[in-house]
Design a protein around this motif. Structure first.
Motif, PDB file in Angstrom:
ATOM      1  N   ALA A  56      56.951  46.494  45.364  1.00 59.37           N
ATOM      2  CA  ALA A  56      57.164  47.643  44.820  1.00 59.37           C
ATOM      3  C   ALA A  56      57.909  46.791  44.120  1.00 59.37           C
ATOM      4  O   ALA A  56      58.884  45.581  43.560  1.00 59.37           O
ATOM      5  N   THR A  57      58.206  47.532  42.715  1.00 66.77           N
ATOM      6  CA  THR A  57      59.053  47.113  41.232  1.00 66.77           C
ATOM      7  C   THR A  57      59.918  48.424  40.981  1.00 66.77           C
ATOM      8  O   THR A  57      58.946  49.711  41.283  1.00 66.77           O
ATOM      9  N   SER A  58      60.906  48.213  41.389  1.00 66.99           N
ATOM     10  CA  SER A  58      61.969  49.346  40.624  1.00 66.99           C
ATOM     11  C   SER A  58      63.083  49.321  39.338  1.00 66.99           C
ATOM     12  O   SER A  58      63.227  47.756  39.363  1.00 66.99           O
ATOM     13  N   GLY A  59      64.034  49.638  38.642  1.00 68.61           N
ATOM     14  CA  GLY A  59      64.629  49.427  37.768  1.00 68.61           C
ATOM     15  C   GLY A  59      64.941  50.775  36.486  1.00 68.61           C
ATOM     16  O   GLY A  59      63.856  51.673  36.342  1.00 68.61           O
ATOM     17  N   ARG A  60      65.273  50.602  35.238  1.00 69.59           N
ATOM     18  CA  ARG A  60      66.326  50.972  34.206  1.00 69.59           C
ATOM     19  C   ARG A  60      64.651  51.338  33.765  1.00 69.59           C
ATOM     20  O   ARG A  60      64.121  50.577  33.782  1.00 69.59           O
ATOM     21  N   VAL A  80      63.766  44.824  39.701  1.00 65.34           N
ATOM     22  CA  VAL A  80      63.629  44.162  40.790  1.00 65.34           C
ATOM     23  C   VAL A  80      62.212  44.277  41.786  1.00 65.34           C
ATOM     24  O   VAL A  80      61.504  45.765  42.439  1.00 65.34           O
ATOM     25  N   THR A  81      62.144  43.559  42.132  1.00 63.55           N
ATOM     26  CA  THR A  81      60.819  43.233  42.413  1.00 63.55           C
ATOM     27  C   THR A  81      61.155  42.544  44.137  1.00 63.55           C
ATOM     28  O   THR A  81      61.861  41.980  44.914  1.00 63.55           O
ATOM     29  N   VAL A  82      60.396  43.693  45.083  1.00 65.84           N
ATOM     30  CA  VAL A  82      60.443  43.200  46.229  1.00 65.84           C
ATOM     31  C   VAL A  82      59.181  43.239  46.642  1.00 65.84           C
ATOM     32  O   VAL A  82      58.297  43.520  47.154  1.00 65.84           O
ATOM     33  N   LEU A  83      59.255  42.461  48.430  1.00 65.77           N
ATOM     34  CA  LEU A  83      58.329  41.896  48.582  1.00 65.77           C
ATOM     35  C   LEU A  83      58.895  42.942  50.146  1.00 65.77           C
ATOM     36  O   LEU A  83      59.423  42.132  50.682  1.00 65.77           O
ATOM     37  N   ALA A  84      57.746  43.356  51.207  1.00 63.52           N
ATOM     38  CA  ALA A  84      58.283  43.533  52.034  1.00 63.52           C
ATOM     39  C   ALA A  84      57.181  43.581  53.218  1.00 63.52           C
ATOM     40  O   ALA A  84      55.693  43.529  52.615  1.00 63.52           O
ATOM     41  N   ASP A  85      56.961  44.363  54.916  1.00 67.22           N
ATOM     42  CA  ASP A  85      56.043  44.408  54.962  1.00 67.22           C
ATOM     43  C   ASP A  85      55.070  45.765  55.133  1.00 67.22           C
ATOM     44  O   ASP A  85      54.292  45.544  55.295  1.00 67.22           O
ATOM     45  N   ARG A  86      55.237  46.947  54.289  1.00 66.85           N
ATOM     46  CA  ARG A  86      54.657  47.574  53.923  1.00 66.85           C
ATOM     47  C   ARG A  86      55.317  48.347  52.374  1.00 66.85           C
ATOM     48  O   ARG A  86      56.122  47.429  52.344  1.00 66.85           O
ATOM     49  N   LEU A 146      67.733  48.610  45.721  1.00 64.71           N
ATOM     50  CA  LEU A 146      68.142  46.986  44.703  1.00 64.71           C
ATOM     51  C   LEU A 146      68.835  47.304  43.045  1.00 64.71           C
ATOM     52  O   LEU A 146      69.221  46.680  42.728  1.00 64.71           O
ATOM     53  N   GLY A 147      67.819  47.984  43.047  1.00 57.89           N
ATOM     54  CA  GLY A 147      67.450  48.440  40.717  1.00 57.89           C
ATOM     55  C   GLY A 147      69.310  48.819  41.236  1.00 57.89           C
ATOM     56  O   GLY A 147      70.057  49.313  39.949  1.00 57.89           O
ATOM     57  N   ASN A 148      69.400  49.688  41.823  1.00 61.29           N
ATOM     58  CA  ASN A 148      71.086  50.521  42.091  1.00 61.29           C
ATOM     59  C   ASN A 148      71.822  49.902  42.276  1.00 61.29           C
ATOM     60  O   ASN A 148      73.438  49.909  41.689  1.00 61.29           O
ATOM     61  N   ALA A 149      71.703  48.743  42.853  1.00 64.20           N
ATOM     62  CA  ALA A 149      72.614  47.570  43.369  1.00 64.20           C
ATOM     63  C   ALA A 149      73.100  47.019  41.997  1.00 64.20           C
ATOM     64  O   ALA A 149      74.649  46.421  42.081  1.00 64.20           O
ATOM     65  N   VAL A 150      72.202  46.577  41.065  1.00 61.29           N
ATOM     66  CA  VAL A 150      72.691  45.827  40.441  1.00 61.29           C
ATOM     67  C   VAL A 150      73.317  46.308  39.051  1.00 61.29           C
ATOM     68  O   VAL A 150      72.955  47.384  38.539  1.00 61.29           O
ATOM     69  N   ASP A 151      74.432  46.610  39.253  1.00 64.22           N
ATOM     70  CA  ASP A 151      75.791  47.614  38.570  1.00 64.22           C
ATOM     71  C   ASP A 151      77.078  47.401  37.716  1.00 64.22           C
ATOM     72  O   ASP A 151      77.105  45.739  39.091  1.00 64.22           O
ATOM     73  N   LEU A 152      77.712  47.613  37.031  1.00 65.35           N
ATOM     74  CA  LEU A 152      78.711  47.340  36.665  1.00 65.35           C
ATOM     75  C   LEU A 152      79.416  48.724  37.146  1.00 65.35           C
ATOM     76  O   LEU A 152      79.713  49.578  35.534  1.00 65.35           O
TER      77      LEU A 152
END
Length: 298
Positions: free
Chosen positions: A168-172, A185-191, A202-208
């Motif tokens: 999955a990929t997410s972000g602004r 933010v691109t994520v590899l997971a089991d599902r 993680l897109g939320n976590a990249v922040d100032l």
């Protein structure tokens, strides 16, 4: 609203399914006729199933989780629950696209298994949130793209022996609002559902927080029905100093490493203003050259 629509794409190979906001691209290396019939039959019920439990799906997941009637809603809740248990604000909607992709792929595989004709490969791509099936010896290559403009960041190769079956990929700039400033933010997971919610968080976590160059408005002002309510979502981000970019990415990287340590994801790549950070096993190269087309964005 019109009902579900189905059509083969111009390549004569891939199936496009669309209903309301749900938009799937499906490909199968195997009995496509049986696979696509199963996909259409399951897809016909997806939107009504989700709408039937939408108020609860838009509300925050409690640490102990909840019971849902629909199979997709149960997938969504299961994907977000570990993050809720860790104290994060998250609703099941953070996993909706990946969970829909999972459910339709499950229907395809069940139909082909029942017929004794399992595929070599199959995927369901829901706007960049991808559920995968790989038989022994198979692999899947995809490009990582920025959600803002479709520009390329690199390539990922997933082998059948890998535990990864969701991307999955997410972000602004994607289909959903973001509380952070990551371009992607691109994520590899089991599902796929697990990858979906992790990419969102993680897109939320990249922040100032509080930075003057970052424009935010309450989510409700952009969409009265948003599951984010009055939380401020990012609508723009000016040029940041190199140290500020590094600081924002480091926040996301630390969150990604916590998810990896907890077994929630296998790898993540975070991108902001020409810089990137990767959380991955030593043998996982998430960036392997420039892509020739964007194929994972959402």
């Amino acid at each position: 609203m019109t009902g579900p629509a189905a059509a083969l794409l111009p390549d004569g190979r891939r199936l496009h399914l669309q209903h309301g906001p749900i938009d799937l691209i499906i490909d199968v290396d195997g009995d496509r006729q049986a696979a696509y019939a199963a996909a259409q039959a399951r897809f016909a019920t997806v939107l009504a199933e989700l709408v039937g439990e939408l108020p609860a799906l838009r509300s925050p997941c409690p640490p102990e989780g909840r019971s849902f009637a629909g199979a997709i809603a149960r997938r969504m809740e299961a994907a977000v629950r570990p993050h809720a248990a860790a104290g994060l604000f998250v609703t099941p909607m953070a996993a909706v696209a990946g969970s829909v992709a999972e459910e339709v792929l499950t229907a395809i595989l069940a139909a082909l298994d029942a017929a004794g004709r399992p595929p070599a490969r199959a995927y369901v791509n829901n706007g960049g949130d991808i559920a995968l099936y790989l038989a022994a010896g198979q692999r899947f290559d995809l490009a990582v793209a920025r959600v803002e403009d479709g520009g390329g960041h690199g390539r990922v190769r997933i082998e059948a022996a890998d535990p990864v079956r969701g991307v999955a990929t997410s972000g602004r700039g994607g289909r959903s609002f973001s509380l952070g400033i990551a371009e992607a933010v691109t994520v590899l997971a089991d599902r796929a559902g697990a990858a979906d919610v992790a990419a969102t968080l993680l897109g939320n976590a990249v922040d100032l927080p509080g930075h003057a160059a970052i424009r935010r408005v309450p989510a409700r002002e952009l969409d009265p029905d948003s599951d984010l309510g009055d939380r401020p979502v990012v609508t723009g981000c000016g040029r940041l100093a190199a140290a500020e970019v590094a600081d924002a990415l480091e926040r996301g990287l630390q969150a990604a490493e916590r998810m990896r340590a907890a077994g929630l994801i296998h790898a993540a790549a975070l991108f902001l203003q020409g810089e990137s950070r990767v959380a991955a096993p030593a043998d996982r190269a998430m960036l392997a050259g420039a892509p020739d087309r964007p194929s994972s964005q959402g």
